[in-house]
Design a protein around this motif. Structure first.
Motif, PDB file in Angstrom:
ATOM      1  N   SER A   1       6.919   6.303  -8.080  1.00  0.00           N
ATOM      2  CA  SER A   1       5.802   5.579  -7.359  1.00  0.00           C
ATOM      3  C   SER A   1       4.604   6.630  -7.517  1.00  0.00           C
ATOM      4  CB  SER A   1       6.111   5.625  -5.975  1.00  0.00           C
ATOM      5  OG  SER A   1       7.078   4.752  -5.681  1.00  0.00           O
ATOM      6  N   ILE A   2       4.783   7.999  -7.374  1.00  0.00           N
ATOM      7  CA  ILE A   2       3.503   8.747  -7.511  1.00  0.00           C
ATOM      8  C   ILE A   2       2.930   8.668  -8.897  1.00  0.00           C
ATOM      9  CG2 ILE A   2       2.808  11.264  -7.323  1.00  0.00           C
ATOM     10  CD1 ILE A   2       4.974  11.358  -4.944  1.00  0.00           C
TER      11      ILE A   2
ATOM     12  N   LEU B   1       5.952  13.017   5.624  1.00  0.00           N
ATOM     13  CA  LEU B   1       4.987  12.225   6.255  1.00  0.00           C
ATOM     14  C   LEU B   1       5.202  10.507   6.562  1.00  0.00           C
ATOM     15  CD1 LEU B   1       2.028  14.230   5.029  1.00  0.00           C
ATOM     16  CD2 LEU B   1       3.027  14.222   7.321  1.00  0.00           C
ATOM     17  N   GLN B   2       6.102  10.063   5.667  1.00  0.00           N
ATOM     18  CA  GLN B   2       6.149   8.689   5.691  1.00  0.00           C
ATOM     19  C   GLN B   2       6.696   8.189   6.957  1.00  0.00           C
ATOM     20  OE1 GLN B   2       7.695   6.110   2.069  1.00  0.00           O
ATOM     21  NE2 GLN B   2       9.663   7.268   3.182  1.00  0.00           N
TER      22      GLN B   2
ATOM     23  N   ALA C   1      -2.555   2.763  -2.275  1.00  0.00           N
ATOM     24  CA  ALA C   1      -1.175   1.966  -2.269  1.00  0.00           C
ATOM     25  C   ALA C   1      -0.083   2.600  -1.798  1.00  0.00           C
ATOM     26  CB  ALA C   1      -1.074   1.461  -3.743  1.00  0.00           C
ATOM     27  N   ILE C   2      -0.245   3.852  -2.075  1.00  0.00           N
ATOM     28  CA  ILE C   2       1.217   4.618  -1.522  1.00  0.00           C
ATOM     29  C   ILE C   2       0.596   5.972  -0.638  1.00  0.00           C
ATOM     30  CG2 ILE C   2       2.607   4.283  -3.605  1.00  0.00           C
ATOM     31  CD1 ILE C   2       1.686   6.967  -4.711  1.00  0.00           C
ATOM     32  N   ALA C   3      -0.405   5.686  -0.010  1.00  0.00           N
ATOM     33  CA  ALA C   3      -0.916   6.804   0.952  1.00  0.00           C
ATOM     34  C   ALA C   3      -0.023   7.102   2.342  1.00  0.00           C
ATOM     35  CB  ALA C   3      -2.117   6.481   1.537  1.00  0.00           C
ATOM     36  N   VAL C   4       0.313   8.049   2.707  1.00  0.00           N
ATOM     37  CA  VAL C   4       1.119   8.383   3.830  1.00  0.00           C
ATOM     38  C   VAL C   4       0.518   9.321   4.644  1.00  0.00           C
ATOM     39  CG1 VAL C   4       3.509   7.723   2.988  1.00  0.00           C
ATOM     40  CG2 VAL C   4       2.824   9.894   2.935  1.00  0.00           C
ATOM     41  N   GLY C   5       0.466   9.255   5.936  1.00  0.00           N
ATOM     42  CA  GLY C   5      -0.247  10.344   6.968  1.00  0.00           C
ATOM     43  C   GLY C   5      -1.583   9.895   6.402  1.00  0.00           C
TER      44      GLY C   5
ATOM     45  N   ALA D   1       5.580   0.986   6.448  1.00  0.00           N
ATOM     46  CA  ALA D   1       5.864   0.867   5.251  1.00  0.00           C
ATOM     47  C   ALA D   1       6.751   1.833   4.315  1.00  0.00           C
ATOM     48  CB  ALA D   1       4.572   0.402   4.171  1.00  0.00           C
ATOM     49  N   VAL D   2       7.754   1.524   3.820  1.00  0.00           N
ATOM     50  CA  VAL D   2       8.525   2.560   3.081  1.00  0.00           C
ATOM     51  C   VAL D   2       8.060   2.725   1.741  1.00  0.00           C
ATOM     52  CG1 VAL D   2      10.833   3.454   2.260  1.00  0.00           C
ATOM     53  CG2 VAL D   2      10.581   2.417   4.437  1.00  0.00           C
TER      54      VAL D   2
END
Length: 168
Positions: A52-53, A29-30, A137-141, A40-41
Motif C-alpha cells: 500500500s505504501i 497508529l492505524q 488515501a492511506i493516511a493514519v493518525g 479504516a484498515v
C-alpha cells in the motif's frame, strides 16, 4: 572516540531498519484512539502495508524520516555505548581483580541507555512525525506535513516549546 564509532555503526544499521520502522509506526497508529471496527484498515499486515505504501507514495516513502532516524541511531547508540565504555575504562564496572561485576555492568548499561534515550528524544519525536506522513488515501493518525527534520524541530519548538521536544 567511542561515541563516534558506536554512532557510525548504528547509522549503518539504520539504513536497513528504517523501512521496518516506517511500517511499524504506520501500523501502530492505524485506528489510533478509535474502537475496533470504527476506523479504516489501510494495513492488514506487514506485506499489505508495504504494498500500500509503495503503491500510493512510491518506493522511496519506505525511507520516510531517514535523516532523523539516522540521527536517532547516532545519538542514542553513541551516547549509550560511549558512556558504558567510559565507565568501564574508569573501572566502575570492575572488581579489584579487574573482572567485570555483573550488577555494576547492568547499572552502567542502564545509565548509558537512559542518557542515550534522553539525548535522542527530540529527534525521535520528529522521526515519528515524518514517518507517519503519507498520501491522503492511506493516511493514519495526525498528518503534521513537516518538510524536513530541521523545519519540524523549529515548528514544534515555536508552537509547543522545549518541553514537548524533551519529553521522553
Amino acid at each position: 572516540m567511542d561515541f563516534v564509532i558506536a554512532g557510525v555503526a548504528a547509522v549503518g544499521a539504520g539504513f536497513f531498519s528504517n523501512p521496518l520502522e516506517v511500517l511499524k509506526t504506520r501500523m501502530q497508529l492505524q485506528g489510533e484512539l478509535r474502537a475496533k471496527g470504527q476506523y479504516a484498515v489501510h494495513y492488514r499486515n506487514i506485506f499489505h502495508a508495504t504494498y500500500s505504501i509503495v503503491k500510493h507514495d512510491g518506493v522511496l516513502s519506505l525511507q520516510k524520516g531517514l535523516s532523523p532516524a539516522l540521527w536517532v541511531q547516532f545519538i542514542m547508540n553513541g551516547v549509550r555505548l560511549g558512556i558504558y565504555q567510559s565507565l568501564e575504562d574508569g573501572g566502575y564496572v570492575l572488581d579489584k581483580e579487574g573482572n567485570t561485576v555483573f550488577y555494576k555492568s547492568v547499572l552502567a548499561g542502564g545509565v548509558g541507555g537512559v542518557a542515550g534515550q534522553l539525548a535522542c528524544s527530540p529527534v525521535f519525536l520528529v522521526k515519528t512525525h515524518l514517518q507517519t506522513q503519507s498520501s491522503e488515501a492511506i493516511a493514519v493518525g495526525h498528518q503534521h506535513q513537516h518538510r524536513n527534520m530541521w523545519q519540524a524541530m523549529a515548528l514544534i519548538y515555536r508552537e509547543q516549546g522545549v518541553s514537548v521536544l524533551c519529553n521522553p
